[in-house]
Design an enzyme around this catalytic site. Structure first.
Site, PDB file in Angstrom:
ATOM      1  N   SER A  50       0.840  -1.207   0.000  1.00 17.00           N
ATOM      2  CA  SER A  50       0.000   0.000   0.000  1.00 17.00           C
ATOM      3  C   SER A  50       0.872   1.254   0.000  1.00 17.00           C
ATOM      4  O   SER A  50       0.372   2.358  -0.202  1.00 17.00           O
ATOM      5  CB  SER A  50      -0.931   0.004   1.206  1.00 17.00           C
ATOM      6  N   GLU A 120      -0.212 -12.196  -1.472  1.00 17.40           N
ATOM      7  CA  GLU A 120      -1.661 -12.264  -1.695  1.00 17.40           C
ATOM      8  C   GLU A 120      -2.019 -13.565  -2.414  1.00 17.40           C
ATOM      9  O   GLU A 120      -1.278 -14.010  -3.290  1.00 17.40           O
ATOM     10  CB  GLU A 120      -2.122 -11.060  -2.536  1.00 17.40           C
ATOM     11  N   GLU A 187      -8.886  -9.461   4.287  1.00 18.45           N
ATOM     12  CA  GLU A 187      -9.199  -8.061   3.944  1.00 18.45           C
ATOM     13  C   GLU A 187     -10.563  -7.967   3.260  1.00 18.45           C
ATOM     14  O   GLU A 187     -10.916  -8.800   2.408  1.00 18.45           O
ATOM     15  CB  GLU A 187      -8.114  -7.472   3.021  1.00 18.45           C
TER      16      GLU A 187
HETATM   17  O1  KIV Z   1      -0.354  -3.407   1.651  1.00 24.52           O
HETATM   18  C1  KIV Z   1      -0.951  -3.342   2.722  1.00 24.52           C
HETATM   19  O2  KIV Z   1      -0.905  -2.334   3.440  1.00 24.52           O
HETATM   20  C2  KIV Z   1      -1.718  -4.503   3.150  1.00 24.52           C
HETATM   21  C3  KIV Z   1      -2.602  -4.333   4.345  1.00 24.52           C
HETATM   22  C4  KIV Z   1      -3.769  -3.515   3.981  1.00 24.52           C
HETATM   23  C5  KIV Z   1      -2.986  -5.620   4.938  1.00 24.52           C
HETATM   24  O3  KIV Z   1      -1.666  -5.506   2.546  1.00 24.52           O
END
Ligand code: KIV
Length: 274
Positions: A50, A120, A187
């Site tokens: 993220s 993922e 999520e």
């Molecule tokens: O990339 C991220 O921050 C995540 C979290 C939202 C679990 O995968």
């Protein structure tokens, strides 16, 4: 020869054992200063991909590279000494084969010093989760809404809204747990499904927009601090740092424009000639 280990971080077995203990406190983190602030209050810091959205202003996490993850992972490791640090494997770095995933995960672990990686996917990458965990790489899984599949999903949609979707998602959770993942992020998942999965599998579930019944929770730090003007609806905000930063910068700008700013001579006094 004996080597003294300077830091005692939370370990992967400790997180796994939390299935039967206290809820696991997790936050994302991408830089050293914030890592220092979070370190003694959280069990796990995730250097999430993220960072593509938060640090780089990207619309999705798809363009995030291994180099971006490694640079942030190093910063978070330098800023912390207590929490377990997990680094996300970016899109394209692990899907092709278990062997390629292993090579990239080794690179991440060697170059950052982090203790685990996150990937993922459920059943479709279970073989890779197994391959890595068998070779010394702890893996945190991530199922439900998986942002790297943005184009396949056609957007960010809550998963498991209808009961017909549940068996496939439950199978994903079981597949990564059986494959050796030490925890799994759930999520954007319908609440009763996330609670059901939490009861079904022997590893901790870490919820984000899922269920209070998960074994732990994670949020994107900038979302909970009020730095994101458009946070996801489920985010509880614990501060409003965005407006505070803006007010501080406004005051600073006013001081500079009014020439009310200390000169260099006040900060670095000239040395007297002896
Ligand atoms: O990339 C991220 O921050 C995540 C979290 C939202 C679990 O995968």
């Amino acid at each position: 020869m004996s080597v003294t280990v300077q830091t005692k971080r939370v370990t992967v077995p400790e997180i796994r054992a939390a299935k039967h203990g206290k809820p696991v406190v997790c936050l994302t983190c991408y830089h050293a200063h914030t890592a220092r602030l979070l370190d003694s209050h959280v069990d796990l810091m995730l250097v999430g991909d993220s960072l593509g959205n938060v640090m780089h202003g990207l619309e999705t996490t798809i363009p995030v590279t291994l180099e971006m993850m490694i640079m942030a992972g190093r910063a978070v490791m330098r800023g912390s000494s207590h929490a377990l640090v997990v680094v996300d494997m970016p899109f394209g770095s692990y899907e092709e084969s278990p062997q390629i995933a292993f090579r990239h995960a080794v690179q991440v672990m060697k170059e950052t010093g982090c203790q685990a990686v996150k990937m993922e996917g459920g059943a479709r990458i279970a073989e890779t989760v197994h391959y890595l965990t068998q070779r010394g790489i702890p893996v945190m899984s991530h199922i439900g809404l998986t942002p790297q599949s943005f184009n396949v999903m056609g957007g960010f949609k809550t998963q498991g809204r209808t009961e017909a979707e549940w068996p496939a998602i439950e199978a994903d959770a079981k597949a990564v747990s059986d494959a050796g993942a030490f925890a799994v992020v759930l999520e954007g998942m319908a609440e009763p499904l996330a609670a059901k999965i939490t009861r079904q599998i022997p590893i901790p579930t870490i919820g984000i927009g899922a269920s209070a019944e998960c074994d732990g929770q994670i949020l994107v730090m900038e979302d909970m601090l009020g730095l994101n003007p458009n946070p996801p609806k489920f985010v509880r905000q614990y501060a409003q740092l965005g407006p505070e930063i803006e007010a501080a910068v406004k005051n600073y700008a006013a001081d500079v424009r009014a020439r009310a700013f200390p000169g260099k001579e006040n900060v670095y006094p000239m040395k007297r000639a002896v």
